[in-house]
Enzyme design. Structure first.
Site, mmCIF file in Angstrom:
data_model
loop_
_atom_site.group_PDB
_atom_site.id
_atom_site.type_symbol
_atom_site.label_atom_id
_atom_site.label_comp_id
_atom_site.label_asym_id
_atom_site.label_seq_id
_atom_site.Cartn_x
_atom_site.Cartn_y
_atom_site.Cartn_z
ATOM 1 N N GLY A 20 0.837 -1.212 0.000
ATOM 2 C CA GLY A 20 0.000 0.000 0.000
ATOM 3 C C GLY A 20 0.865 1.252 0.000
ATOM 4 O O GLY A 20 0.491 2.273 0.562
ATOM 5 N N SER A 22 1.696 3.077 -2.592
ATOM 6 C CA SER A 22 1.533 3.936 -3.765
ATOM 7 C C SER A 22 0.658 5.157 -3.515
ATOM 8 O O SER A 22 0.551 6.030 -4.366
ATOM 9 C CB SER A 22 0.960 3.109 -4.925
ATOM 10 N N ARG A 23 0.021 5.229 -2.360
ATOM 11 C CA ARG A 23 -0.823 6.393 -2.057
ATOM 12 C C ARG A 23 -0.758 6.692 -0.559
ATOM 13 O O ARG A 23 -0.359 5.829 0.237
ATOM 14 C CB ARG A 23 -2.310 6.115 -2.350
ATOM 15 N N SER A 150 -5.649 1.423 13.339
ATOM 16 C CA SER A 150 -6.441 2.660 13.248
ATOM 17 C C SER A 150 -6.996 2.985 14.628
ATOM 18 O O SER A 150 -7.221 2.072 15.433
ATOM 19 C CB SER A 150 -7.612 2.448 12.279
ATOM 20 N N TYR A 166 -14.601 -2.803 10.183
ATOM 21 C CA TYR A 166 -13.281 -2.146 10.126
ATOM 22 C C TYR A 166 -12.657 -2.104 11.521
ATOM 23 O O TYR A 166 -11.476 -2.421 11.697
ATOM 24 C CB TYR A 166 -13.461 -0.736 9.565
ATOM 25 N N ALA A 167 -13.463 -1.726 12.526
ATOM 26 C CA ALA A 167 -12.951 -1.650 13.903
ATOM 27 C C ALA A 167 -12.436 -3.013 14.349
ATOM 28 O O ALA A 167 -11.361 -3.134 14.951
ATOM 29 C CB ALA A 167 -14.046 -1.147 14.840
ATOM 30 N N ALA A 169 -11.469 -5.545 12.442
ATOM 31 C CA ALA A 169 -10.275 -5.941 11.673
ATOM 32 C C ALA A 169 -9.040 -5.212 12.189
ATOM 33 O O ALA A 169 -7.966 -5.808 12.338
ATOM 34 C CB ALA A 169 -10.493 -5.651 10.187
ATOM 35 N N LYS A 170 -9.173 -3.921 12.487
ATOM 36 C CA LYS A 170 -8.014 -3.152 12.954
ATOM 37 C C LYS A 170 -7.617 -3.547 14.376
ATOM 38 O O LYS A 170 -6.425 -3.583 14.711
ATOM 39 C CB LYS A 170 -8.301 -1.650 12.859
HETATM 40 N N1 LIG Z 1 -6.302 7.956 6.195
HETATM 41 C C1 LIG Z 1 -6.778 7.792 7.405
HETATM 42 O O1 LIG Z 1 -7.431 8.668 7.970
HETATM 43 C C2 LIG Z 1 -6.484 6.530 8.173
HETATM 44 C C3 LIG Z 1 -6.827 6.485 9.532
HETATM 45 C C4 LIG Z 1 -6.564 5.329 10.248
HETATM 46 C C5 LIG Z 1 -5.975 4.246 9.635
HETATM 47 N N2 LIG Z 1 -5.676 4.301 8.309
HETATM 48 C C6 LIG Z 1 -5.057 3.117 7.720
HETATM 49 O O2 LIG Z 1 -3.829 3.488 7.141
HETATM 50 C C7 LIG Z 1 -3.571 2.677 5.988
HETATM 51 C C8 LIG Z 1 -3.316 3.568 4.788
HETATM 52 O O3 LIG Z 1 -4.465 4.395 4.631
HETATM 53 P P1 LIG Z 1 -4.490 5.593 3.567
HETATM 54 O O4 LIG Z 1 -5.604 6.481 3.990
HETATM 55 O O5 LIG Z 1 -3.127 6.136 3.371
HETATM 56 O O6 LIG Z 1 -4.968 4.775 2.280
HETATM 57 P P2 LIG Z 1 -5.101 5.181 0.729
HETATM 58 O O7 LIG Z 1 -4.667 6.587 0.508
HETATM 59 O O8 LIG Z 1 -6.455 4.756 0.305
HETATM 60 O O9 LIG Z 1 -4.017 4.201 0.070
HETATM 61 C C9 LIG Z 1 -4.179 2.824 0.176
HETATM 62 C C10 LIG Z 1 -2.974 2.161 -0.444
HETATM 63 O O10 LIG Z 1 -3.133 0.738 -0.345
HETATM 64 C C11 LIG Z 1 -3.129 0.163 -1.661
HETATM 65 N N3 LIG Z 1 -4.014 -0.996 -1.623
HETATM 66 C C12 LIG Z 1 -5.291 -1.069 -1.216
HETATM 67 N N4 LIG Z 1 -5.735 -2.337 -1.276
HETATM 68 C C13 LIG Z 1 -4.705 -3.084 -1.733
HETATM 69 C C14 LIG Z 1 -4.512 -4.445 -1.998
HETATM 70 N N5 LIG Z 1 -5.495 -5.340 -1.819
HETATM 71 N N6 LIG Z 1 -3.311 -4.868 -2.437
HETATM 72 C C15 LIG Z 1 -2.298 -3.993 -2.636
HETATM 73 N N7 LIG Z 1 -2.420 -2.676 -2.404
HETATM 74 C C16 LIG Z 1 -3.593 -2.218 -1.962
HETATM 75 C C17 LIG Z 1 -3.566 1.289 -2.581
HETATM 76 O O11 LIG Z 1 -3.125 1.105 -3.900
HETATM 77 P P3 LIG Z 1 -4.198 0.766 -5.101
HETATM 78 O O12 LIG Z 1 -5.251 1.800 -4.966
HETATM 79 O O13 LIG Z 1 -3.411 0.812 -6.351
HETATM 80 O O14 LIG Z 1 -4.668 -0.613 -4.770
HETATM 81 C C18 LIG Z 1 -2.831 2.459 -1.918
HETATM 82 O O15 LIG Z 1 -1.460 2.443 -2.244
HETATM 83 C C19 LIG Z 1 -4.780 1.755 5.842
HETATM 84 O O16 LIG Z 1 -4.497 0.538 6.471
HETATM 85 C C20 LIG Z 1 -5.874 2.496 6.604
HETATM 86 O O17 LIG Z 1 -6.855 1.625 7.091
HETATM 87 C C21 LIG Z 1 -5.897 5.413 7.559
#
Ligand SMILES: NC(=O)c1ccc[n+]([C@@H]2O[C@H](COP(=O)([O-])OP(=O)(O)OC[C@H]3O[C@@H](n4cnc5c(N)ncnc54)[C@H](OP(=O)(O)O)[C@@H]3O)[C@@H](O)[C@H]2O)c1
Length: 260
Positions: A20, A22-23, A150, A166-167, A169-170
């Site tokens: 993950g 890439s974003r 999370s 989600y809760a 799983a995390k």
């Molecule tokens: N942002 C928040 O507020 C927040 C808060 C608490 C926890 N989190 C956790 O932090 C982590 C990152 O969150 P984010 O907000 O940065 O996410 P995001 O911007 O949506 O990016 C998700 C990343 O994971 C990749 N991805 C998703 N499913 C995948 C899969 N099955 N196989 C391979 N790559 C996959 C996506 O690439 P593709 O799109 O190309 O698949 C992307 O690179 C997650 O675990 C999320 O639950 C985020």
């Protein structure tokens, strides 16, 4: 290193896989690892997005390769592991950012398919990556793993903005990380977890109106939402030898909203 960013000299020359990457939080982590001299494997599913992160790192003289692989699929992860081994050698650092699908749905309306999607994307993807990369670390008796949970899996006051799936799983990621930490400590491998609060990634920015963002910021003791870099800096600390006596820890990167 860009001025103002913490530097971790022991990361230089390390091979780091970021699922993950890439974003959002994962991409910020890749950039920061590369700025510290690590060679980074940027993973995601979409090749174009991966390429953009890899090219940005390389244009700043960092070292990175990109590998598209769906981390809910064990065959795809094992193919990625084998490619990393061939092209870069053994993996030192594993950062598991794949996850998401946290949006609130009343539990009675969560379909079985949605439940599996959420649990697979957050908990099973974490397990499969650990299962694939851990044997190499055990063999070399070294490694550092950082998982991503999370705030949703940590604490609850009233109605949550995330789903029960989600809760759960995390919270599973938190406990899974502790269990492996205890299991592999004797091999010199550390496993720690970050639990971000609300982080303003591009995805979240698209999902929330300005008013919603302001409401969330007002609920955070430190008065703002997090940035991907806030979380990436915590990940680097846990990945690096600066935290060499920490394992099994969950670090709440949440602006003071979670204090456990
Ligand atoms: N942002 C928040 O507020 C927040 C808060 C608490 C926890 N989190 C956790 O932090 C982590 C990152 O969150 P984010 O907000 O940065 O996410 P995001 O911007 O949506 O990016 C998700 C990343 O994971 C990749 N991805 C998703 N499913 C995948 C899969 N099955 N196989 C391979 N790559 C996959 C996506 O690439 P593709 O799109 O190309 O698949 C992307 O690179 C997650 O675990 C999320 O639950 C985020």
């Amino acid at each position: 290193m860009p001025p103002g960013l913490p530097s971790y000299p022991d990361l230089k020359g390390r091979v780091a896989v970021v699922t993950g990457g890439s974003r959002g939080i994962g991409a910020a982590t890749c950039r920061l690892l590369a700025a510290n001299g690590a060679t980074v494997v940027v993973n995601g599913r979409d090749g174009g997005t991966i390429r953009a992160v890899v090219e940005a790192i390389r244009s700043g003289r960092g070292r990175a390769i990109g590998i598209a692989a769906d981390c809910t699929n064990v065959t795809a992860i094992e193919r990625m592991r084998d490619q990393v081994r061939r092209e870069l050698g053994p993996v030192d650092l594993l950062v598991l950012c794949v996850g998401g699908h946290g949006e609130y749905t009343p539990t009675a309306q969560i379909t079985e398919d949605q439940w599996h999607l959420v649990v697979d994307a957050n908990l099973t993807a974490t397990f499969l990556a650990v299962k694939s990369f851990l044997p190499g670390m055990l063999e070399r008796r070294t490694g550092s793993i950082v998982t991503v949970a999370s705030s949703a899996g940590r604490y609850l006051v009233g109605v949550s903005a995330s789903s029960a799936a989600y809760a759960a799983a995390k919270a599973g990621v938190v406990m899974f990380s502790r269990r492996i930490a205890a299991e592999v400590a004797e091999y010199g491998i550390r496993v720690n977890c970050v639990a971000p609060g609300a982080v303003l990634t591009e995805r979240v920015e698209r999902q929330l109106s300005d008013a919603q963002q302001n409401d969330i910021a007002a609920s955070v003791p430190l008065g703002r939402m997090g940035t991907p870099e806030d979380v990436a800096q915590a990940v680097l600390f846990l990945a690096s030898e600066s935290s060499s006596w920490l394992t099994g820890v969950t670090l709440d990167v949440a602006g003071g909203r979670i204090m456990l």
